[in-house]
Write an enzyme that holds these catalytic residues in place. Structure first.
Site, PDB file in Angstrom:
ATOM      1  N   HIS A  21     -17.681  14.883   1.614  1.00  0.00           N
ATOM      2  CA  HIS A  21     -16.679  13.974   1.041  1.00  0.00           C
ATOM      3  C   HIS A  21     -17.008  13.660  -0.425  1.00  0.00           C
ATOM      4  O   HIS A  21     -16.146  13.799  -1.309  1.00  0.00           O
ATOM      5  CB  HIS A  21     -16.647  12.675   1.851  1.00  0.00           C
ATOM      6  CG  HIS A  21     -15.653  11.673   1.359  1.00  0.00           C
ATOM      7  ND1 HIS A  21     -14.379  11.581   1.865  1.00  0.00           N
ATOM      8  CD2 HIS A  21     -15.746  10.711   0.401  1.00  0.00           C
ATOM      9  CE1 HIS A  21     -13.728  10.610   1.232  1.00  0.00           C
ATOM     10  NE2 HIS A  21     -14.541  10.070   0.336  1.00  0.00           N
ATOM     11  N   GLU A  22     -18.238  13.255  -0.673  1.00  0.00           N
ATOM     12  CA  GLU A  22     -18.618  12.892  -2.041  1.00  0.00           C
ATOM     13  C   GLU A  22     -18.661  14.103  -2.965  1.00  0.00           C
ATOM     14  O   GLU A  22     -18.359  13.987  -4.159  1.00  0.00           O
ATOM     15  CB  GLU A  22     -19.973  12.173  -2.039  1.00  0.00           C
ATOM     16  CG  GLU A  22     -19.997  10.867  -1.256  1.00  0.00           C
ATOM     17  CD  GLU A  22     -18.942   9.871  -1.707  1.00  0.00           C
ATOM     18  OE1 GLU A  22     -18.547   9.908  -2.892  1.00  0.00           O
ATOM     19  OE2 GLU A  22     -18.495   9.060  -0.880  1.00  0.00           O
ATOM     20  N   HIS A  25     -15.285  14.634  -4.506  1.00  0.00           N
ATOM     21  CA  HIS A  25     -15.086  13.797  -5.694  1.00  0.00           C
ATOM     22  C   HIS A  25     -15.844  14.376  -6.898  1.00  0.00           C
ATOM     23  O   HIS A  25     -15.294  14.489  -8.004  1.00  0.00           O
ATOM     24  CB  HIS A  25     -15.604  12.373  -5.439  1.00  0.00           C
ATOM     25  CG  HIS A  25     -14.809  11.593  -4.435  1.00  0.00           C
ATOM     26  ND1 HIS A  25     -13.434  11.503  -4.467  1.00  0.00           N
ATOM     27  CD2 HIS A  25     -15.209  10.836  -3.373  1.00  0.00           C
ATOM     28  CE1 HIS A  25     -13.023  10.735  -3.473  1.00  0.00           C
ATOM     29  NE2 HIS A  25     -14.076  10.329  -2.793  1.00  0.00           N
TER      30      HIS A  25
END
Length: 449
Positions: A21-22, A25
């Site tokens: 997920h990170e 980003h």
């Protein structure tokens, strides 16, 4: 050993999902020319950190999440020569791309894993009903053992998992659902399951059992212990439990749970013995287990051999077809997650279905003990749930930031600091309330078994 497997499976799952997920980003931020200062797995004090380029990578003490810290004037002073690399100086579309990249990375992970599973081959259970409790919703609708479910409200059914998910969706919608089955003797017939008045607490992963149908028929497969409540009450080898105090128990787990809930209470158990349906009366012995008082009758059960024949089959797909299946599975799971969240808010589904970290860790351990495929499927489910949750339009979540940046794009100017601050408070309050409910549900499940 079991606790160790659960902890390791949970830590690995959280670590992988948060990292993906990170990294979503991080990857898009870098492509947009934004300077990334910190990439952290976990919150709080760093336990391990290292510098790679201009970004500090770290593992922190609290492993329930992570974050990517970007250059931003709202957090720290920014040198004039680096203002063009600050997140807050980017146009709304770039900021939206960075924000949405995290959830999209979770969906992409699920698609890739499902794709690999479908190409490598997966074992599924046929959508064949192994047992039906006569005095139940399924029994009253006319289902019989041996029925093979082919469609539910026009949707094609390929496995028992499809049956369970489709019925949960239909029950949560509180509708009359048309179920098409093939009869053992040949031909198709439609049966109607009326979910309009179903108890919202019944809408969970055990729904098929609660409405009186099971994929496998269970029976007492060993003589009850001498002097046990089961033996004194007249239970015999081959008896198939149908109900406890009038509540359907089409599978052994449901029967065992019903018995455990009645320590020391006179209990009426309905069983099928050959072509007969009998009512037995017995009193489960009260015993202590894990600090709780539960009922025990001294009977052991197992599946009827006939209901296992041809139940499991191996299915594998080519690369293109597997990709289509992976996309479809991810889409269907995402849509069902959103529907269930909305139905909780609207009151159609109980908030008891919310799970917190304790339940998630328990499911991680259970799936790990079942093998790699089950654990990878669990990872897909949690990854999709993480993606869906983060896209909700709640301040502090990615979806909340998307909401702000969309408003800025339409209005031509940023949302005021006052509005954003108020939104943050509301968002934190909502998430805290959800976490309290989820933890309460976890503790309740532990105490009640």
């Amino acid at each position: 050993m079991s606790l160790l497997i659960t902890l390791l499976a949970f830590i690995v799952a959280i670590g992988v999902l948060v990292s993906i997920h990170e990294y979503g980003h991080y990857w898009v931020a870098r492509r947009c020319g934004i300077k990334v200062l910190t990439f952290s797995i976990g919150f709080g004090k760093p336990l391990l950190k290292w510098q790679r380029g201009e970004t500090q990578w770290q593992l922190a003490a609290i492993p329930l999440g992570g974050y990517v810290k970007m250059l931003d004037e709202r957090e720290d002073p920014v040198a004039p020569e680096e203002l063009h690399r600050a997140f807050n100086r980017q146009p709304p579309l770039k900021r939206m791309a960075v924000v949405v990249a995290g959830p999209l990375a979770n969906f992409l992970l699920a698609i890739v894993i499902y794709w690999a599973i479908f190409m490598g081959g997966v074992q599924v259970m046929a959508p064949r009903i192994g047992a039906v409790t006569p005095d139940s919703l399924a029994g009253h609708a006319g289902f019989v053992a041996g029925d093979v479910v082919t469609r539910i409200d026009g949707r094609d059914i390929e496995s028992w998992a499809d049956v369970q998910l489709a019925l949960i969706d239909r029950a949560a919608a509180r509708v009359r659902s048309s179920v098409t089955v093939e009869r053992p003797g040949g031909g198709e017939i439609d049966r109607i399951l009326d979910f309009t008045d179903i108890d919202k607490d019944a809408i969970d992963g055990s729904l098929t059992s609660r409405i009186g149908m099971s994929v496998v028929a269970y029976r007492v497969d060993e003589p009850p212990a001498a002097g046990s409540p089961a033996q004194l009450g007249g239970m015999r080898v081959g008896d198939r439990p149908l109900a406890v105090e009038g509540r359907p128990t089409p599978d052994w787990p449901a029967f065992a749970a019903a018995v455990r809930a009645r320590p020391g209470l006179v209990t009426r158990i309905t069983v099928a013995r050959g072509a007969q349906t009998l009512a037995l009366t017995l009193t489960p012995e009260a015993v202590e287990e894990g600090g709780r008082r539960i009922g025990r009758i001294g009977a052991a059960g197992g599946p009827e051999p006939a209901s296992l024949a041809g139940l499991r089959r191996d299915v594998a797909y080519g690369p293109v077809q597997a990709l289509g299946k992976a996309l479809g599975q991810t889409w269907d799971t995402s849509a069902l997650s959103l529907k269930m969240l909305w139905r909780m808010v609207s009151g159609n589904v109980s908030f008891k279905q919310l799970s917190g970290p304790v339940a998630i860790a328990d499911y991680a351990g259970q799936s790990a003990r079942l093998g790699w495929v089950a654990y990878l499927q669990y990872l897909c489910l949690i990854s999709i749930s993480l993606g869906v949750l983060n896209l909700l339009p709640v301040p502090v979540l990615d979806g909340g930031h998307l909401m702000y940046y969309s408003a800025e794009l339409l209005r031509g100017r940023p949302v005021s600091e006052r509005v954003m601050e108020l939104g943050q408070r509301v968002g934190v309050g909502l998430l805290a309330a959800l976490m309290v409910v989820a933890l309460y549900n976890d503790v309740t499940r532990l105490l009640t078994g």
